[in-house]
Write a protein that holds these residues in place. Structure first.
Motif, PDB file in Angstrom:
ATOM      1  N   THR A  56       0.835  -1.206   0.000  1.00 49.57           N
ATOM      2  CA  THR A  56       0.000   0.000   0.000  1.00 49.57           C
ATOM      3  C   THR A  56       0.869   1.256   0.000  1.00 49.57           C
ATOM      4  OG1 THR A  56      -1.806  -1.116   1.154  1.00 49.57           O
ATOM      5  CG2 THR A  56      -1.777   1.280   1.263  1.00 49.57           C
ATOM      6  N   TYR A  57       1.940   1.226   0.777  1.00 45.51           N
ATOM      7  CA  TYR A  57       2.878   2.359   0.807  1.00 45.51           C
ATOM      8  C   TYR A  57       3.442   2.634  -0.580  1.00 45.51           C
ATOM      9  CZ  TYR A  57       7.374   4.698   1.465  1.00 45.51           C
ATOM     10  OH  TYR A  57       8.454   5.548   1.350  1.00 45.51           O
ATOM     11  N   LEU A  58       3.916   1.598  -1.264  1.00 45.10           N
ATOM     12  CA  LEU A  58       4.505   1.794  -2.593  1.00 45.10           C
ATOM     13  C   LEU A  58       3.477   2.306  -3.593  1.00 45.10           C
ATOM     14  CD1 LEU A  58       6.836  -1.299  -3.171  1.00 45.10           C
ATOM     15  CD2 LEU A  58       7.519   1.049  -2.660  1.00 45.10           C
ATOM     16  N   LEU A  59       2.297   1.705  -3.607  1.00 41.94           N
ATOM     17  CA  LEU A  59       1.298   2.084  -4.606  1.00 41.94           C
ATOM     18  C   LEU A  59       0.738   3.482  -4.347  1.00 41.94           C
ATOM     19  CD1 LEU A  59      -0.580  -1.298  -5.149  1.00 41.94           C
ATOM     20  CD2 LEU A  59       1.304  -0.293  -6.448  1.00 41.94           C
ATOM     21  N   THR A  60       0.711   3.891  -3.100  1.00 42.65           N
ATOM     22  CA  THR A  60       0.303   5.265  -2.785  1.00 42.65           C
ATOM     23  C   THR A  60       1.416   6.237  -3.168  1.00 42.65           C
ATOM     24  OG1 THR A  60      -1.057   4.451  -0.949  1.00 42.65           O
ATOM     25  CG2 THR A  60      -0.503   6.798  -0.962  1.00 42.65           C
ATOM     26  N   LYS A  61       2.635   5.864  -2.866  1.00 37.38           N
ATOM     27  CA  LYS A  61       3.792   6.705  -3.182  1.00 37.38           C
ATOM     28  C   LYS A  61       3.898   6.953  -4.688  1.00 37.38           C
ATOM     29  CE  LYS A  61       8.874   6.550  -2.579  1.00 37.38           C
ATOM     30  NZ  LYS A  61       9.978   5.737  -2.019  1.00 37.38           N
ATOM     31  N   TYR A  62       3.600   5.930  -5.485  1.00 35.97           N
ATOM     32  CA  TYR A  62       3.740   6.038  -6.940  1.00 35.97           C
ATOM     33  C   TYR A  62       2.381   6.077  -7.644  1.00 35.97           C
ATOM     34  CZ  TYR A  62       8.567   4.864  -5.837  1.00 35.97           C
ATOM     35  OH  TYR A  62       9.849   4.877  -5.320  1.00 35.97           O
ATOM     36  N   GLN A  63       1.402   6.647  -6.989  1.00 37.02           N
ATOM     37  CA  GLN A  63       0.045   6.648  -7.543  1.00 37.02           C
ATOM     38  C   GLN A  63      -0.078   7.463  -8.830  1.00 37.02           C
ATOM     39  OE1 GLN A  63      -2.828   8.602  -4.955  1.00 37.02           O
ATOM     40  NE2 GLN A  63      -1.184   9.776  -3.977  1.00 37.02           N
ATOM     41  N   ASP A  64       0.853   8.376  -9.072  1.00 36.58           N
ATOM     42  CA  ASP A  64       0.806   9.172 -10.296  1.00 36.58           C
ATOM     43  C   ASP A  64       1.527   8.513 -11.466  1.00 36.58           C
ATOM     44  OD1 ASP A  64      -0.647  11.163  -9.005  1.00 36.58           O
ATOM     45  OD2 ASP A  64       1.160  12.236  -8.356  1.00 36.58           O
ATOM     46  N   GLN A  65       2.122   7.331 -11.228  1.00 30.40           N
ATOM     47  CA  GLN A  65       2.809   6.620 -12.292  1.00 30.40           C
ATOM     48  C   GLN A  65       1.978   5.423 -12.753  1.00 30.40           C
ATOM     49  OE1 GLN A  65       7.000   5.935 -12.053  1.00 30.40           O
ATOM     50  NE2 GLN A  65       7.276   7.309 -10.307  1.00 30.40           N
ATOM     51  N   LYS A  66       2.153   5.048 -13.998  1.00 31.91           N
ATOM     52  CA  LYS A  66       1.473   3.860 -14.523  1.00 31.91           C
ATOM     53  C   LYS A  66       2.214   2.620 -14.040  1.00 31.91           C
ATOM     54  CE  LYS A  66       0.304   1.368 -18.765  1.00 31.91           C
ATOM     55  NZ  LYS A  66      -0.980   0.890 -18.225  1.00 31.91           N
ATOM     56  N   ILE A  67       1.524   1.746 -13.332  1.00 29.09           N
ATOM     57  CA  ILE A  67       2.102   0.494 -12.860  1.00 29.09           C
ATOM     58  C   ILE A  67       1.759  -0.593 -13.880  1.00 29.09           C
ATOM     59  CG2 ILE A  67       2.212  -1.181 -10.979  1.00 29.09           C
ATOM     60  CD1 ILE A  67       3.189   1.601 -10.183  1.00 29.09           C
ATOM     61  N   GLU A  68       2.782  -1.103 -14.570  1.00 29.75           N
ATOM     62  CA  GLU A  68       2.552  -2.134 -15.585  1.00 29.75           C
ATOM     63  C   GLU A  68       2.131  -3.457 -14.950  1.00 29.75           C
ATOM     64  OE1 GLU A  68       5.460  -2.667 -18.691  1.00 29.75           O
ATOM     65  OE2 GLU A  68       6.241  -0.642 -18.351  1.00 29.75           O
ATOM     66  N   TRP A  69       2.853  -3.866 -13.943  1.00 27.72           N
ATOM     67  CA  TRP A  69       2.538  -5.104 -13.251  1.00 27.72           C
ATOM     68  C   TRP A  69       3.271  -5.169 -11.911  1.00 27.72           C
ATOM     69  CZ3 TRP A  69       7.290  -7.093 -12.584  1.00 27.72           C
ATOM     70  CH2 TRP A  69       8.213  -7.084 -13.619  1.00 27.72           C
ATOM     71  N   ILE A  70       2.805  -6.092 -11.075  1.00 29.62           N
ATOM     72  CA  ILE A  70       3.422  -6.373  -9.775  1.00 29.62           C
ATOM     73  C   ILE A  70       3.664  -7.877  -9.703  1.00 29.62           C
ATOM     74  CG2 ILE A  70       3.199  -6.226  -7.264  1.00 29.62           C
ATOM     75  CD1 ILE A  70       0.967  -4.071  -7.842  1.00 29.62           C
ATOM     76  N   ILE A  71       4.850  -8.263  -9.279  1.00 28.09           N
ATOM     77  CA  ILE A  71       5.151  -9.676  -9.038  1.00 28.09           C
ATOM     78  C   ILE A  71       5.582  -9.852  -7.584  1.00 28.09           C
ATOM     79  CG2 ILE A  71       6.673 -11.625  -9.571  1.00 28.09           C
ATOM     80  CD1 ILE A  71       6.892 -10.641 -12.403  1.00 28.09           C
ATOM     81  N   ASN A  72       4.885 -10.736  -6.873  1.00 24.05           N
ATOM     82  CA  ASN A  72       5.356 -11.173  -5.562  1.00 24.05           C
ATOM     83  C   ASN A  72       6.247 -12.387  -5.787  1.00 24.05           C
ATOM     84  OD1 ASN A  72       3.865 -13.179  -2.971  1.00 24.05           O
ATOM     85  ND2 ASN A  72       5.714 -11.939  -2.831  1.00 24.05           N
ATOM     86  N   ALA A  73       7.523 -12.236  -5.520  1.00 20.25           N
ATOM     87  CA  ALA A  73       8.487 -13.322  -5.701  1.00 20.25           C
ATOM     88  C   ALA A  73       9.008 -13.742  -4.331  1.00 20.25           C
ATOM     89  CB  ALA A  73       9.643 -12.863  -6.593  1.00 20.25           C
ATOM     90  N   GLY A  74       8.945 -15.040  -4.069  1.00 15.86           N
ATOM     91  CA  GLY A  74       9.418 -15.490  -2.762  1.00 15.86           C
ATOM     92  C   GLY A  74       9.329 -16.994  -2.621  1.00 15.86           C
ATOM     93  N   THR A  75       9.354 -17.433  -1.381  1.00 12.78           N
ATOM     94  CA  THR A  75       9.312 -18.852  -1.064  1.00 12.78           C
ATOM     95  C   THR A  75       7.985 -19.210  -0.411  1.00 12.78           C
ATOM     96  OG1 THR A  75      10.415 -18.396   1.043  1.00 12.78           O
ATOM     97  CG2 THR A  75      11.807 -19.068  -0.807  1.00 12.78           C
ATOM     98  N   ALA A  76       7.674 -20.502  -0.412  1.00 12.40           N
ATOM     99  CA  ALA A  76       6.436 -20.966   0.209  1.00 12.40           C
ATOM    100  C   ALA A  76       6.603 -22.419   0.624  1.00 12.40           C
ATOM    101  CB  ALA A  76       5.255 -20.822  -0.759  1.00 12.40           C
TER     102      ALA A  76
END
Length: 229
Positions: A56-76
């Motif tokens: 939420t912090y990142l998407l609010t911070k960059y709300q004026d930019q076009k976000i092409e995509w988001i990838i959650n990369a990690g372990t499970a």
């Protein structure tokens, strides 16, 4: 802008090094930027609250930019016994493993007044399957909680109540998906299996021993997706 986000430094630091991404000074979370790719890499800390707050912090911070995509990369953790350590799962539907408002008419795993589950962007699924070309990629459902699963009994206690079979559990994915859905940005989660229930070693031991290898493989997969060496 593109965003790769995870929970832990140990999962994504190799990717930061390989891309020579630079730390973003003044950020409230560990954040790095690769200008040639217009790519932000960040980790939020472990758990549902940290994940939701961090994205939420990142998407609010960059709300004026076009976000092409988001990838959650990690372990499970793999809870399907056909999975093995080092397999890769692309999370299709993400549930909350411990959400129980069934007495109010909601499905198990559903937060009141929210969706029953959160979904990966289908266009990104196709891109991943085309660009990463990894034979071990499994498309399956995940469940998120603030529990590190170590006992098969936890599958019966939590996962068997959900509407669909679950193949992986983690502590962030559903939160990331929910936030991305709220902001209307396409997202997927790529999870490397770090530990599997009912194997000979304790899950925590499997996880810690495998984490450096997982970081290297995550970096390779992400670079393949970005079509860079």
């Amino acid at each position: 802008m593109k965003i790769v986000i995870g929970a832990m430094e140990e999962e994504l630091n190799q990717f930061v090094i390989d891309l020579e991404a630079q730390r973003v000074e003044g950020s409230l979370i560990p954040e790095f930027y690769q200008p040639d790719l217009d790519l932000t890499i960040a980790w939020t800390g472990v758990g549902i609250s940290n994940a939701s707050w961090g994205l939420t912090y990142l998407l609010t911070k960059y709300q004026d930019q076009k976000i092409e995509w988001i990838i959650n990369a990690g372990t499970a953790c793999g809870v399907n016994l056909t999975l093995n350590q080092n397999d890769v799962v692309l999370v299709n539907h993400a549930y909350y493993a411990t959400a129980d408002a069934t007495s109010f008419g909601y499905d198990y795993g559903q937060i009141p007044s929210m969706k029953k589950y959160y979904s990966a962007a289908q266009t990104l699924i196709k891109q991943v399957q085309t660009l990463i070309l990894d034979e071990s990629i499994v498309l399956g459902n995940g469940a998120t909680s603030d529990i590190f699963f170590v006992q098969p009994q936890q599958v019966c206690q939590y996962l068997d109540k959900l509407a669909e079979p679950i193949v992986v559990v983690d502590m962030e994915c559903a939160s990331f998906y929910q936030v991305a859905d709220h902001f209307n940005h396409p997202m997927i989660a790529l999870k490397i299996i770090s530990d599997v229930l009912e194997k000979t070693k304790e899950n925590s031991q499997q996880f810690h021993e495998f984490l450096p290898k997982a970081a290297m493989r995550l970096s390779l997969m992400l670079r393949n997706f970005l079509n860079i060496s």
